[in-house]
Design a protein around this motif. Structure first.
Motif, mmCIF file in Angstrom:
data_model
loop_
_atom_site.group_PDB
_atom_site.id
_atom_site.type_symbol
_atom_site.label_atom_id
_atom_site.label_comp_id
_atom_site.label_asym_id
_atom_site.label_seq_id
_atom_site.Cartn_x
_atom_site.Cartn_y
_atom_site.Cartn_z
ATOM 1 N N MET A 1 36.701 -2.897 43.698
ATOM 2 C CA MET A 1 38.078 -3.591 43.283
ATOM 3 C C MET A 1 37.619 -4.235 42.073
ATOM 4 O O MET A 1 36.799 -5.262 42.195
ATOM 5 C CB MET A 1 38.682 -4.058 44.504
ATOM 6 N N ALA A 2 38.700 -4.315 41.186
ATOM 7 C CA ALA A 2 38.568 -5.100 39.996
ATOM 8 C C ALA A 2 38.789 -6.744 40.475
ATOM 9 O O ALA A 2 39.485 -6.624 41.432
ATOM 10 C CB ALA A 2 39.602 -4.619 39.189
ATOM 11 N N GLU A 3 38.612 -7.418 39.504
ATOM 12 C CA GLU A 3 38.571 -8.738 39.820
ATOM 13 C C GLU A 3 39.458 -9.538 38.594
ATOM 14 O O GLU A 3 39.238 -9.113 37.348
ATOM 15 C CB GLU A 3 37.380 -9.811 39.551
ATOM 16 N N ALA A 4 40.457 -10.730 38.934
ATOM 17 C CA ALA A 4 40.910 -11.094 38.013
ATOM 18 C C ALA A 4 40.207 -12.062 36.932
ATOM 19 O O ALA A 4 39.346 -12.479 37.485
ATOM 20 C CB ALA A 4 42.309 -12.008 38.724
ATOM 21 N N LEU A 5 40.522 -11.986 35.811
ATOM 22 C CA LEU A 5 39.882 -12.744 34.784
ATOM 23 C C LEU A 5 40.745 -14.029 34.824
ATOM 24 O O LEU A 5 41.933 -14.109 34.852
ATOM 25 C CB LEU A 5 40.099 -12.034 33.538
ATOM 26 N N SER A 6 40.079 -15.137 34.447
ATOM 27 C CA SER A 6 40.610 -16.319 34.045
ATOM 28 C C SER A 6 41.228 -16.263 32.721
ATOM 29 O O SER A 6 41.009 -15.519 31.881
ATOM 30 C CB SER A 6 39.581 -17.689 33.978
ATOM 31 N N THR A 7 42.208 -17.274 32.348
ATOM 32 C CA THR A 7 42.877 -17.324 31.093
ATOM 33 C C THR A 7 41.814 -17.442 30.208
ATOM 34 O O THR A 7 42.049 -16.726 29.063
ATOM 35 C CB THR A 7 43.802 -18.487 31.104
ATOM 36 N N GLU A 8 40.960 -18.130 30.302
ATOM 37 C CA GLU A 8 39.606 -18.142 29.331
ATOM 38 C C GLU A 8 39.175 -17.035 29.224
ATOM 39 O O GLU A 8 38.675 -16.752 27.871
ATOM 40 C CB GLU A 8 38.518 -19.427 29.604
ATOM 41 N N GLN A 9 38.670 -16.159 29.897
ATOM 42 C CA GLN A 9 38.169 -14.842 29.893
ATOM 43 C C GLN A 9 38.799 -14.097 29.158
ATOM 44 O O GLN A 9 38.271 -13.309 28.314
ATOM 45 C CB GLN A 9 37.698 -14.488 31.035
ATOM 46 N N ILE A 10 40.261 -13.913 29.349
ATOM 47 C CA ILE A 10 41.302 -13.112 28.893
ATOM 48 C C ILE A 10 41.130 -13.547 27.186
ATOM 49 O O ILE A 10 41.237 -12.549 26.401
ATOM 50 C CB ILE A 10 42.470 -13.179 29.507
ATOM 51 N N GLY A 24 48.221 -15.717 31.083
ATOM 52 C CA GLY A 24 47.096 -15.919 32.077
ATOM 53 C C GLY A 24 47.413 -15.166 33.017
ATOM 54 O O GLY A 24 46.611 -14.617 34.128
ATOM 55 N N ARG A 25 48.659 -14.402 33.174
ATOM 56 C CA ARG A 25 49.110 -13.420 33.974
ATOM 57 C C ARG A 25 49.334 -12.026 33.517
ATOM 58 O O ARG A 25 49.304 -10.985 34.458
ATOM 59 C CB ARG A 25 50.655 -13.936 34.775
ATOM 60 N N LYS A 26 49.263 -11.854 32.315
ATOM 61 C CA LYS A 26 49.516 -10.674 31.567
ATOM 62 C C LYS A 26 49.080 -10.600 30.320
ATOM 63 O O LYS A 26 48.845 -11.809 29.594
ATOM 64 C CB LYS A 26 50.935 -10.269 31.582
ATOM 65 N N ILE A 27 48.575 -9.603 29.659
ATOM 66 C CA ILE A 27 48.621 -9.528 27.932
ATOM 67 C C ILE A 27 49.479 -8.664 27.404
ATOM 68 O O ILE A 27 50.331 -7.795 28.083
ATOM 69 C CB ILE A 27 47.142 -9.071 27.673
ATOM 70 N N GLU A 28 49.969 -9.247 26.348
ATOM 71 C CA GLU A 28 51.048 -8.628 25.629
ATOM 72 C C GLU A 28 51.137 -8.662 24.176
ATOM 73 O O GLU A 28 50.488 -9.394 23.473
ATOM 74 C CB GLU A 28 52.511 -9.037 26.241
ATOM 75 N N ARG A 29 52.007 -7.698 23.628
ATOM 76 C CA ARG A 29 52.166 -7.569 22.306
ATOM 77 C C ARG A 29 53.288 -6.797 21.628
ATOM 78 O O ARG A 29 53.796 -5.911 22.496
ATOM 79 C CB ARG A 29 50.746 -6.770 21.594
ATOM 80 N N SER A 30 53.922 -7.240 20.754
ATOM 81 C CA SER A 30 55.269 -6.561 20.146
ATOM 82 C C SER A 30 54.574 -5.935 18.784
ATOM 83 O O SER A 30 53.907 -6.692 18.024
ATOM 84 C CB SER A 30 56.318 -7.259 19.903
ATOM 85 N N VAL A 78 45.233 -10.238 35.206
ATOM 86 C CA VAL A 78 44.706 -9.439 34.090
ATOM 87 C C VAL A 78 43.326 -9.355 34.704
ATOM 88 O O VAL A 78 42.553 -10.282 34.999
ATOM 89 C CB VAL A 78 44.861 -9.960 32.788
ATOM 90 N N ALA A 79 42.977 -8.093 34.380
ATOM 91 C CA ALA A 79 41.381 -7.368 34.786
ATOM 92 C C ALA A 79 40.983 -6.884 33.688
ATOM 93 O O ALA A 79 41.603 -6.495 32.660
ATOM 94 C CB ALA A 79 41.341 -6.385 36.097
ATOM 95 N N GLU A 80 39.725 -6.360 33.546
ATOM 96 C CA GLU A 80 38.844 -6.085 32.535
ATOM 97 C C GLU A 80 39.664 -4.629 32.182
ATOM 98 O O GLU A 80 39.651 -4.323 31.180
ATOM 99 C CB GLU A 80 37.436 -5.761 33.006
ATOM 100 N N HIS A 81 40.059 -3.837 33.059
ATOM 101 C CA HIS A 81 40.605 -2.545 32.741
ATOM 102 C C HIS A 81 42.222 -2.753 31.972
ATOM 103 O O HIS A 81 42.342 -1.819 31.219
ATOM 104 C CB HIS A 81 40.917 -1.389 33.768
ATOM 105 N N ASP A 82 42.523 -3.833 32.069
ATOM 106 C CA ASP A 82 43.774 -4.136 31.458
ATOM 107 C C ASP A 82 43.604 -4.238 29.848
ATOM 108 O O ASP A 82 44.170 -3.977 29.036
ATOM 109 C CB ASP A 82 44.520 -5.413 31.954
ATOM 110 N N VAL A 83 42.359 -4.900 29.602
ATOM 111 C CA VAL A 83 41.894 -5.048 28.201
ATOM 112 C C VAL A 83 41.670 -3.972 27.743
ATOM 113 O O VAL A 83 41.914 -3.753 26.531
ATOM 114 C CB VAL A 83 40.940 -6.293 28.179
ATOM 115 N N GLU A 84 40.847 -3.009 28.374
ATOM 116 C CA GLU A 84 40.537 -1.703 28.004
ATOM 117 C C GLU A 84 41.836 -1.102 27.344
ATOM 118 O O GLU A 84 41.725 -0.405 26.516
ATOM 119 C CB GLU A 84 39.753 -1.204 28.782
ATOM 120 N N LEU A 85 42.771 -0.994 28.335
ATOM 121 C CA LEU A 85 43.942 -0.269 28.169
ATOM 122 C C LEU A 85 44.744 -0.885 26.625
ATOM 123 O O LEU A 85 44.947 0.008 25.815
ATOM 124 C CB LEU A 85 45.002 -0.532 29.191
#
Length: 99
Positions: A1-10, A24-30, A78-85
């Motif tokens: 199972m994926a692990e949540a990243l800390s805000t600093e890791q994100i 710290g709970r999501k990554i986003e962009r417009s 947020v997990a590593e696969h979120d950053v990959e997406l």
């Protein structure tokens, strides 16, 4: 199972993704993008998401596309696969004139 990243890791992982932010709970962009190209970008994002088996929230505005990514299986963190997406979405943006 994926692990949540800390805000600093994100923050470390998205520092090379222009205009992506985190609370710290999501990554986003417009993205600024003309409406019809934005609709095509949304379809492209959907195909990327299906290929990765991971989905985000994507909103089409008149001249914008907004993306918000987190992992529901981690309670919205947020997990590593979120950053990959996000990396895949960022790579696809230029083809649609999204900046």
């Amino acid at each position: 199972m994926a692990e949540a990243l800390s805000t600093e890791q994100i923050e470390e992982r998205i520092k090379d993704l222009p205009s992506w932010t985190t609370d710290g709970r999501k990554i986003e962009r417009s993205y600024a993008v003309p409406h019809v190209q934005g609709a095509a970008f949304i379809v492209h994002i959907a195909a990327i998401q299906d290929g990765l088996g991971h989905h985000s929230d994507a909103t089409l505005g008149y001249k914008t596309v907004h993306i918000s990514i987190s992992s529901s299986d981690l309670g919205g963190y947020v997990a590593e696969h979120d950053v990959e997406l996000a990396r895949h979405i960022e790579a696809a943006a230029a083809a649609h004139g999204a900046v």
